[in-house]
Design a protein around this motif. Structure first.
Motif, PDB file in Angstrom:
ATOM      1  N   THR A  10       9.679   1.452   2.832  1.00  0.00           N
ATOM      2  CA  THR A  10      10.703   1.160   1.879  1.00  0.00           C
ATOM      3  C   THR A  10      11.099  -0.057   1.507  1.00  0.00           C
ATOM      4  OG1 THR A  10      11.387   3.567   1.808  1.00  0.00           O
ATOM      5  CG2 THR A  10      12.720   2.152   0.566  1.00  0.00           C
ATOM      6  N   TYR A  11      10.885  -0.852   0.200  1.00  0.00           N
ATOM      7  CA  TYR A  11      11.532  -2.010   0.016  1.00  0.00           C
ATOM      8  C   TYR A  11      13.163  -1.685  -0.319  1.00  0.00           C
ATOM      9  CZ  TYR A  11       6.920  -3.763   0.081  1.00  0.00           C
ATOM     10  OH  TYR A  11       5.459  -4.251   0.452  1.00  0.00           O
ATOM     11  N   LYS A  12      13.971  -2.337   0.446  1.00  0.00           N
ATOM     12  CA  LYS A  12      15.332  -1.955   0.078  1.00  0.00           C
ATOM     13  C   LYS A  12      15.875  -3.387  -0.548  1.00  0.00           C
ATOM     14  CE  LYS A  12      16.046   1.039   4.111  1.00  0.00           C
ATOM     15  NZ  LYS A  12      14.721   0.551   4.473  1.00  0.00           N
ATOM     16  N   SER A  18      16.057   1.058  -4.212  1.00  0.00           N
ATOM     17  CA  SER A  18      15.118   0.557  -3.285  1.00  0.00           C
ATOM     18  C   SER A  18      13.465   1.244  -3.758  1.00  0.00           C
ATOM     19  CB  SER A  18      15.274   1.175  -1.795  1.00  0.00           C
ATOM     20  OG  SER A  18      15.966   2.263  -1.822  1.00  0.00           O
ATOM     21  N   THR A  19      12.754   0.687  -3.336  1.00  0.00           N
ATOM     22  CA  THR A  19      11.363   1.362  -3.753  1.00  0.00           C
ATOM     23  C   THR A  19      10.538   1.744  -2.378  1.00  0.00           C
ATOM     24  OG1 THR A  19      11.184  -0.544  -5.306  1.00  0.00           O
ATOM     25  CG2 THR A  19       9.391   0.669  -4.696  1.00  0.00           C
ATOM     26  N   ARG A  20      10.158   3.169  -2.667  1.00  0.00           N
ATOM     27  CA  ARG A  20       9.299   3.739  -1.742  1.00  0.00           C
ATOM     28  C   ARG A  20       8.010   3.604  -1.850  1.00  0.00           C
ATOM     29  NH1 ARG A  20       9.948  10.032  -1.037  1.00  0.00           N
ATOM     30  NH2 ARG A  20      12.188   9.598  -1.576  1.00  0.00           N
ATOM     31  N   ALA A  21       7.426   2.411  -1.054  1.00  0.00           N
ATOM     32  CA  ALA A  21       5.949   1.948  -1.256  1.00  0.00           C
ATOM     33  C   ALA A  21       4.736   2.842  -0.537  1.00  0.00           C
ATOM     34  CB  ALA A  21       6.055   0.381  -0.966  1.00  0.00           C
ATOM     35  N   LEU A  22       5.324   3.167   0.821  1.00  0.00           N
ATOM     36  CA  LEU A  22       4.402   4.137   1.549  1.00  0.00           C
ATOM     37  C   LEU A  22       5.032   5.122   1.895  1.00  0.00           C
ATOM     38  CD1 LEU A  22       2.432   1.352   3.987  1.00  0.00           C
ATOM     39  CD2 LEU A  22       1.866   2.384   1.355  1.00  0.00           C
ATOM     40  N   GLY A  39      -6.152   3.001  -6.607  1.00  0.00           N
ATOM     41  CA  GLY A  39      -4.878   3.528  -7.198  1.00  0.00           C
ATOM     42  C   GLY A  39      -4.225   2.453  -8.446  1.00  0.00           C
ATOM     43  N   LYS A  40      -3.281   2.815  -9.153  1.00  0.00           N
ATOM     44  CA  LYS A  40      -2.801   2.052 -10.274  1.00  0.00           C
ATOM     45  C   LYS A  40      -1.969   0.966  -9.715  1.00  0.00           C
ATOM     46  CE  LYS A  40       0.380   5.541 -11.904  1.00  0.00           C
ATOM     47  NZ  LYS A  40       0.605   6.720 -12.286  1.00  0.00           N
ATOM     48  N   SER A  41      -1.737   0.039 -10.437  1.00  0.00           N
ATOM     49  CA  SER A  41      -0.627  -0.965 -10.089  1.00  0.00           C
ATOM     50  C   SER A  41       0.517  -0.405  -9.737  1.00  0.00           C
ATOM     51  CB  SER A  41      -0.569  -1.872 -11.340  1.00  0.00           C
ATOM     52  OG  SER A  41       0.585  -2.959 -10.909  1.00  0.00           O
ATOM     53  N   GLY A  42       1.259  -0.835  -8.394  1.00  0.00           N
ATOM     54  CA  GLY A  42       2.599  -0.455  -8.098  1.00  0.00           C
ATOM     55  C   GLY A  42       2.365   0.764  -7.176  1.00  0.00           C
ATOM     56  N   SER A  43       1.161   1.194  -7.074  1.00  0.00           N
ATOM     57  CA  SER A  43       1.275   2.357  -6.131  1.00  0.00           C
ATOM     58  C   SER A  43       1.148   2.205  -4.702  1.00  0.00           C
ATOM     59  CB  SER A  43      -0.212   3.156  -6.463  1.00  0.00           C
ATOM     60  OG  SER A  43      -1.211   2.397  -6.318  1.00  0.00           O
ATOM     61  N   GLY A  44       1.263   0.874  -4.317  1.00  0.00           N
ATOM     62  CA  GLY A  44       1.491   0.565  -2.834  1.00  0.00           C
ATOM     63  C   GLY A  44       0.157   0.096  -2.046  1.00  0.00           C
ATOM     64  N   LYS A  45      -0.861  -0.424  -2.957  1.00  0.00           N
ATOM     65  CA  LYS A  45      -2.269  -0.891  -2.195  1.00  0.00           C
ATOM     66  C   LYS A  45      -2.052  -2.134  -1.294  1.00  0.00           C
ATOM     67  CE  LYS A  45      -4.333  -1.174  -6.068  1.00  0.00           C
ATOM     68  NZ  LYS A  45      -3.265  -0.626  -6.979  1.00  0.00           N
ATOM     69  N   SER A  46      -1.197  -2.920  -1.954  1.00  0.00           N
ATOM     70  CA  SER A  46      -1.054  -4.351  -1.211  1.00  0.00           C
ATOM     71  C   SER A  46      -0.035  -4.047  -0.207  1.00  0.00           C
ATOM     72  CB  SER A  46      -0.291  -5.265  -2.110  1.00  0.00           C
ATOM     73  OG  SER A  46      -1.008  -5.403  -3.672  1.00  0.00           O
ATOM     74  N   THR A  47       0.703  -3.106  -0.238  1.00  0.00           N
ATOM     75  CA  THR A  47       1.715  -3.023   0.755  1.00  0.00           C
ATOM     76  C   THR A  47       0.903  -2.280   2.033  1.00  0.00           C
ATOM     77  OG1 THR A  47       3.453  -2.413  -0.636  1.00  0.00           O
ATOM     78  CG2 THR A  47       3.774  -1.612   1.613  1.00  0.00           C
ATOM     79  N   LEU A  48       0.004  -1.462   1.649  1.00  0.00           N
ATOM     80  CA  LEU A  48      -0.874  -0.925   2.587  1.00  0.00           C
ATOM     81  C   LEU A  48      -1.688  -1.896   3.430  1.00  0.00           C
ATOM     82  CD1 LEU A  48      -2.047   1.791   3.967  1.00  0.00           C
ATOM     83  CD2 LEU A  48      -3.845   1.835   2.160  1.00  0.00           C
TER      84      LEU A  48
HETATM   85  P1  ADP Z   1       0.139  -2.206  -5.815  1.00  0.00           P
HETATM   86  O1  ADP Z   1      -0.678  -3.254  -4.734  1.00  0.00           O
HETATM   87  O2  ADP Z   1      -0.653  -0.823  -5.845  1.00  0.00           O
HETATM   88  O3  ADP Z   1       0.158  -2.838  -6.889  1.00  0.00           O
HETATM   89  P2  ADP Z   1       2.293  -2.846  -4.052  1.00  0.00           P
HETATM   90  O4  ADP Z   1       2.161  -2.638  -2.872  1.00  0.00           O
HETATM   91  O5  ADP Z   1       2.467  -4.290  -4.618  1.00  0.00           O
HETATM   92  O6  ADP Z   1       1.324  -1.889  -5.356  1.00  0.00           O
HETATM   93  O7  ADP Z   1       3.854  -2.412  -4.318  1.00  0.00           O
HETATM   94  C1  ADP Z   1       4.391  -1.131  -4.187  1.00  0.00           C
HETATM   95  C2  ADP Z   1       5.813  -0.912  -4.932  1.00  0.00           C
HETATM   96  O8  ADP Z   1       6.560  -1.757  -4.191  1.00  0.00           O
HETATM   97  C3  ADP Z   1       5.949  -1.431  -6.125  1.00  0.00           C
HETATM   98  O9  ADP Z   1       6.820  -0.598  -6.722  1.00  0.00           O
HETATM   99  C4  ADP Z   1       6.471  -2.747  -5.921  1.00  0.00           C
HETATM  100  O10 ADP Z   1       7.228  -3.092  -7.133  1.00  0.00           O
HETATM  101  C5  ADP Z   1       7.271  -2.846  -4.874  1.00  0.00           C
HETATM  102  N1  ADP Z   1       7.199  -3.858  -4.200  1.00  0.00           N
HETATM  103  C6  ADP Z   1       6.360  -4.583  -3.463  1.00  0.00           C
HETATM  104  N2  ADP Z   1       6.580  -5.694  -2.884  1.00  0.00           N
HETATM  105  C7  ADP Z   1       7.966  -5.502  -2.676  1.00  0.00           C
HETATM  106  C8  ADP Z   1       9.190  -6.511  -2.330  1.00  0.00           C
HETATM  107  N3  ADP Z   1       8.691  -7.390  -1.532  1.00  0.00           N
HETATM  108  N4  ADP Z   1      10.328  -5.971  -2.357  1.00  0.00           N
HETATM  109  C9  ADP Z   1      10.477  -5.224  -3.353  1.00  0.00           C
HETATM  110  N5  ADP Z   1       9.770  -4.148  -3.852  1.00  0.00           N
HETATM  111  C10 ADP Z   1       8.274  -4.649  -3.647  1.00  0.00           C
END
Ligand code: ADP
Length: 198
Positions: A10-12, A18-22, A39-48
């Motif tokens: 979760t990004y706090k 805060s955003t639950r990313a995974l 997955g669509k944009s914002g679904s957590g792919k980059s975080t993963l």
């Molecule tokens: P994707 O790659 O699928 O577009 P991300 O992993 O980039 O998704 O993001 C997942 C969610 O986490 C989104 O809602 C995004 O706004 C949020 N997020 C990503 N990076 C950060 C960050 N550094 N701080 C806060 N929120 C973030």
């Protein structure tokens, strides 16, 4: 080779909520093969990808690397994992704009104290249609050329795990097909590739 077990992140944020990313991700990547994450944009792919590549920490759950829990990993353990194991094909990652294509490739090899022949470098550049751009500075390349240079830089060290974030996003359909063919060839030779796309 890599396993995620019930991973949460979760990004706090102090300012917004805060955003639950995974949210409980479990996933196993074997010793060879190609996996796609859609997955669509914002679904957590980059975080993963960041978690898998040791660029970012997870909050809970576990990531096993070669069967070993990374819970107790130090920064140095993650650095060594990243540098010796993982090749990143990220949009804005690991390519030095002021260096030419060839210097970027040589640098990637030097950082891992790996040697490959000039012939192998040329073969890779040839496959990516970069041969004529070998001595061109990255900041003088088009988006698609830059993306191919980043792919060359990531693949030259033959990393066991290739993490690719929209690797063909800036490429035309012909170059995309060539890159996917390269991925297919290398995963059949024993590398693992994870491709993320929307
Ligand atoms: P994707 O790659 O699928 O577009 P991300 O992993 O980039 O998704 O993001 C997942 C969610 O986490 C989104 O809602 C995004 O706004 C949020 N997020 C990503 N990076 C950060 C960050 N550094 N701080 C806060 N929120 C973030």
């Amino acid at each position: 080779m890599i396993e995620l077990r019930d991973v949460h992140k979760t990004y706090k944020s102090k300012k917004s909520k805060s955003t639950r990313a995974l949210d409980g991700v479990s996933l196993t990547l074997g010793n060879q093969g190609m996996t796609f994450i859609l997955g669509k944009s914002g679904s957590g792919k980059s975080t993963l990808l960041n978690v898998l590549g040791g660029l970012d920490k997870y909050d809970s759950g576990d990531m096993l690397i070669l069967g070993k829990s990374s819970k107790q990993f130090t920064q140095a353990d993650f650095d060594s994992y990243r540098n010796t194991y993982v090749g990143f094909i990220f949009q804005e990652f690991n390519i030095l704009e002021d260096y030419d294509v060839y210097q970027n490739i040589v640098l990637a090899l030097q950082l891992q104290q790996k040697k490959v022949s000039e012939r192998e470098i040329n073969q890779l550049l040839d496959k990516l249609e970069l041969k004529d751009l070998k001595k061109r500075k990255v900041n003088e390349l088009s988006g698609g050329q830059k993306q191919r240079a980043a792919i060359a830089r990531a693949l030259i060290t033959a990393p066991k795990l290739v993490l690719a974030d929209e690797p063909t996003g800036a490429l035309d359909s012909r170059s995309s097909a060539q890159v996917m063919k390269m991925f297919t060839d290398i995963h059949q030779k024993g590398q693992t590739i994870l491709v993320v796309t929307h």
